[in-house]
Design a protein around this motif. Structure first.
Motif, PDB file in Angstrom:
ATOM      1  N   ARG A  44       0.817  -1.214   0.000  1.00 52.65           N
ATOM      2  CA  ARG A  44       0.000   0.000   0.000  1.00 52.65           C
ATOM      3  C   ARG A  44       0.848   1.260   0.000  1.00 52.65           C
ATOM      4  NH1 ARG A  44      -3.535  -3.174   3.522  1.00 52.65           N
ATOM      5  NH2 ARG A  44      -2.371  -2.375   5.271  1.00 52.65           N
ATOM      6  N   ASN A  47       2.945   1.038  -3.674  1.00 55.23           N
ATOM      7  CA  ASN A  47       2.088   0.854  -4.843  1.00 55.23           C
ATOM      8  C   ASN A  47       2.841   0.160  -5.979  1.00 55.23           C
ATOM      9  OD1 ASN A  47      -0.427   1.016  -6.030  1.00 55.23           O
ATOM     10  ND2 ASN A  47       0.039   2.927  -7.084  1.00 55.23           N
ATOM     11  N   GLY A 128      -5.312   3.726  -7.099  1.00 57.23           N
ATOM     12  CA  GLY A 128      -3.903   3.360  -6.895  1.00 57.23           C
ATOM     13  C   GLY A 128      -2.963   4.303  -7.618  1.00 57.23           C
ATOM     14  N   ASP A 132      -0.308   7.009  -6.040  1.00 52.20           N
ATOM     15  CA  ASP A 132       1.096   6.993  -6.451  1.00 52.20           C
ATOM     16  C   ASP A 132       1.600   8.385  -6.805  1.00 52.20           C
ATOM     17  OD1 ASP A 132       3.419   5.478  -6.818  1.00 52.20           O
ATOM     18  OD2 ASP A 132       3.128   5.462  -8.989  1.00 52.20           O
TER      19      ASP A 132
END
Length: 188
Positions: A44, A47, A128, A132
């Motif tokens: 997490r 990523n 996601g 990032d």
């Protein structure tokens, strides 16, 4: 005081103390107990699966070597969590200084199927990618509070910063995420 189901009835603290005292199996048993959770944190935070595995390996090596510096002010899992997050943030910083050129992805249009969960996958990928794009400190705060569901004070303790810093990082991160993910909002 976590006791694992890996056949060892000792607490995390007892395993860490046994490792410090020279028990050659104690650290391995401690890591067996928590590796899935620590790897999930690394995923997490970075990523990126490769970076997550590398950062976790670096973090565990660091924890193994620095075990004598553990202070019993926090649980062992909190201490390990902080080491993993710091290793991930270090890896992210190193990656930014060694830029790579990504291979372009090909867009594949899914067929419309009511049982198709592509939309959910697309949403997860979009979130996601947006995560990032956040600065590493904001990403770590948002992941800890909004993804892992930690209370602000616990996230602050694990990341080693004041609670107010976590709140401001989350606020700035959420604002940036709202901008990055604005295209997902339903038209009013």
């Amino acid at each position: 005081m976590t006791r694992g189901d890996n056949g060892d009835g000792r607490t995390d603290e007892q395993l860490l103390n046994a490792h410090i005292a020279g028990d050659t199996d104690a650290f391995a048993r401690l890591i067996e107990r928590h590796q899935p959770r620590l790897l999930a944190i690394a995923y997490r935070t970075t990523n990126n699966p490769e970076d997550a595995h590398d950062a976790l390996q670096e973090a565990l090596l660091s924890a193994h070597c620095m075990a004598t510096h553990y202070r019993a002010e926090a649980k062992v899992i909190s201490w390990l969590h902080r080491i993993v997050v710091n290793a991930c943030l270090d890896r992210i910083r190193r990656n930014k200084s060694h830029r790579t050129i990504p291979i372009p992805e090909f867009d594949i249009l899914p067929l419309a199927d009511p049982h198709d969960h592509t939309t959910e996958v697309d949403l997860a990928v979009s979130v996601g990618r947006a995560l990032d794009l956040l600065p590493p400190d904001q990403r770590a705060a948002v992941v800890a509070v909004d993804v892992e569901g930690l209370p602000v004070h616990e996230a602050a303790r694990r990341l080693g910063v004041p609670a107010g810093t976590i709140k401001s990082r989350c606020a700035r991160g959420r604002l940036k995420l709202a901008t990055l993910l604005g295209h997902l909002q339903e038209p009013v």
